[in-house]
Write a protein that holds these residues in place. Structure first.
Motif, PDB file in Angstrom:
ATOM      1  N   VAL A 120      -0.484 -11.821   3.360  1.00  0.00           N
ATOM      2  CA  VAL A 120      -0.550 -11.325   1.985  1.00  0.00           C
ATOM      3  C   VAL A 120      -0.753  -9.806   1.979  1.00  0.00           C
ATOM      4  N   ALA A 121      -1.638  -9.322   2.842  1.00  0.00           N
ATOM      5  CA  ALA A 121      -1.882  -7.879   2.897  1.00  0.00           C
ATOM      6  C   ALA A 121      -0.599  -7.132   3.246  1.00  0.00           C
ATOM      7  N   GLU A 122       0.214  -7.727   4.108  1.00  0.00           N
ATOM      8  CA  GLU A 122       1.471  -7.083   4.506  1.00  0.00           C
ATOM      9  C   GLU A 122       2.522  -7.165   3.395  1.00  0.00           C
ATOM     10  N   ALA A 123       2.465  -8.246   2.599  1.00  0.00           N
ATOM     11  CA  ALA A 123       3.485  -8.459   1.575  1.00  0.00           C
ATOM     12  C   ALA A 123       3.126  -7.863   0.217  1.00  0.00           C
ATOM     13  N   ALA A 124       1.942  -7.271   0.092  1.00  0.00           N
ATOM     14  CA  ALA A 124       1.507  -6.746  -1.205  1.00  0.00           C
ATOM     15  C   ALA A 124       2.505  -5.714  -1.726  1.00  0.00           C
ATOM     16  N   PRO A 125       2.884  -5.802  -3.015  1.00  0.00           N
ATOM     17  CA  PRO A 125       3.906  -4.902  -3.551  1.00  0.00           C
ATOM     18  C   PRO A 125       3.374  -3.494  -3.760  1.00  0.00           C
ATOM     19  N   SER A 126       4.272  -2.542  -3.746  1.00  0.00           N
ATOM     20  CA  SER A 126       3.944  -1.152  -4.083  1.00  0.00           C
ATOM     21  C   SER A 126       4.102  -0.992  -5.595  1.00  0.00           C
ATOM     22  N   LEU A 127       3.032  -0.554  -6.261  1.00  0.00           N
ATOM     23  CA  LEU A 127       3.022  -0.511  -7.717  1.00  0.00           C
ATOM     24  C   LEU A 127       2.890   0.925  -8.218  1.00  0.00           C
ATOM     25  N   PRO A 128       3.449   1.206  -9.410  1.00  0.00           N
ATOM     26  CA  PRO A 128       3.325   2.559  -9.956  1.00  0.00           C
ATOM     27  C   PRO A 128       1.871   2.876 -10.296  1.00  0.00           C
ATOM     28  N   PRO A 129       1.448   4.120 -10.148  1.00  0.00           N
ATOM     29  CA  PRO A 129       0.039   4.468 -10.376  1.00  0.00           C
ATOM     30  C   PRO A 129      -0.427   4.246 -11.804  1.00  0.00           C
ATOM     31  N   ASP A 130       0.480   4.266 -12.771  1.00  0.00           N
ATOM     32  CA  ASP A 130       0.092   4.094 -14.163  1.00  0.00           C
ATOM     33  C   ASP A 130       0.403   2.688 -14.680  1.00  0.00           C
TER      34      ASP A 130
END
Length: 391
Positions: free
Chosen positions: A248-258
């Motif tokens: 899960v830690a490896e698959a966590a998505p990259s999200l916009p800061p806002d």
């Protein structure tokens, strides 16, 4: 038999499986018993396979482990071989349990469910030690149904357990959860969110995969994080479970800061804060999860584990669902899209969530630990007896 922080005599041996579902009520009761009888007066006895689950939960409590594993409910040749091995390990555990009970000379043995409770409970009865069974599920498990025949009393979490000599006590609840006392009309706590490192002003959805993890829920939580990536009004707090944490830690998505505030952790030690922080909890329907949601009064979406013995998670979930305290989604329907639909609908209905919270609190028994404690004390051998004497 492996033992951690072993001592000589104990007032009580608390025996059960090594999962969080069995350990949480055992530890809640053990802490209450220690307050009565002193540090080191209570010992947990778990399966060797579940010993790792005690780390971070048992604290300073003495812990012993016995060999053994559960039986497979199947009739294939492979299952037969596995079950013969399980019976052999159970026999070995029985011999070791006899030695443990003889050395500790407890005043009482408490079985909290799971196959690990069986050898200790039977050893205690062979040596004349009273047995109290603690049952926390809506439908009693196989071990508790068997052991209740030999028990002086059974502490039942819910009505109509069907077990002999059952006393309705409610389940033992962790002290910090019982201390919350139920959320008021103001709802979630901004202070609890801050203690968890979450934005205090955002509505918060907590997805809890259990102490080990629930792959279906963890996959759905990652899908929710992606679907809600642009939501600047939400926090998604994801308690993954230790088993699933690496992927899960490896698959966590990259999200916009806002956008969405997403935080994943492998394990949450401060569940009282989580319950207070959440507008809504998405979780399996383990007995202690259901009991604690009820005590605090938290609206929930429950996804029962399919294939659980006796289908007990479905029955647990239905306790809250029938009362109007939870929505239930079947495991095979619990996709990110389906959960997003159910959760979003509830987030858009604050009055419904408030009604769900009230319904949950009406079911909760924050005094469960004290009620079970009183039952155990009532059936323990007097301290002056051979089994109950303390050094």
């Amino acid at each position: 038999m492996r033992t951690r922080r072993a001592g000589a005599q104990r007032f009580a041996l608390l025996a059960g499986g090594g999962t969080g579902g069995h350990l949480a009520p055992a530890i809640a009761l053990a802490e209450a018993l220690e307050e009565q009888h002193g540090a080191g007066s209570v010992e947990l006895v778990v399966s060797r396979r579940g010993l790792a689950a005690t780390e971070g939960m048992a604290g300073a409590l003495p812990v012993s482990s016995l060999p053994g594993r559960g039986v497979r409910r199947a009739f294939s040749p492979g299952a037969l071989v596995d079950n013969l091995g399980a019976l052999g390990q159970l026999a070995l555990a029985g011999v070791q349990a006899l030695g443990l009970v003889a050395r500790r000379r407890p005043a009482v043995v408490v079985g909290v469910g799971g196959y690990a409770s069986v050898p200790v409970a039977l050893a205690g009865r062979l040596l004349g030690v009273p047995l109290v069974v603690v049952d926390v599920d809506a439908v009693p498990g196989l071990a508790n149904r068997f052991l209740a025949r030999f028990a002086a009393a059974t502490a039942a979490a819910w009505p109509d357990s069907g077990l002999p000599r059952a006393v309705l006590t409610g389940p033992p609840i962790r002290r910090e959860v019982a201390a919350v006392g139920g959320r008021g009309p103001a709802g979630p706590s901004a202070a609890a969110r801050e203690r968890l490192g979450l934005p205090p002003a955002r509505r918060t959805v907590c997805v809890v995969g259990g102490s080990l993890g629930a792959r279906r829920l963890n996959e759905a939580a990652l899908g929710l994080a992606t679907a809600w990536a642009s939501r600047s009004d939400l926090t998604l707090y994801h308690v993954v479970g230790r088993r699933d944490w690496p992927w899960v830690a490896e698959a966590a998505p990259s999200l916009p800061p806002d956008g969405l505030s997403y935080k994943a952790v492998p394990f949450e030690e401060h569940m009282a804060d989580l319950y207070q922080a959440a507008d809504l909890v998405v979780a399996r329907a383990g007995a202690m999860t259901v009991a604690e949601l009820a005590v605090v009064g938290v609206p929930a979406v429950l996804v029962p584990l399919p294939g659980a013995p006796g289908d007990h998670q479905r029955h647990n979930a239905e306790l809250l669902s029938r009362a109007g305290a939870a929505e239930v989604v079947a495991d095979d329907e619990a996709s990110a899209a389906r959960l997003a639909e159910v959760v979003s609908a509830l987030l858009d209905q604050p009055e419904k969530r408030l009604a769900m919270a009230r319904a949950a609190r009406a079911l909760g028994r924050p005094d469960g630990t004290l009620a079970v404690l009183a039952l155990v004390e009532a059936h323990a051998r007097p301290r002056g007896s051979a089994a109950g004497r303390r050094s």
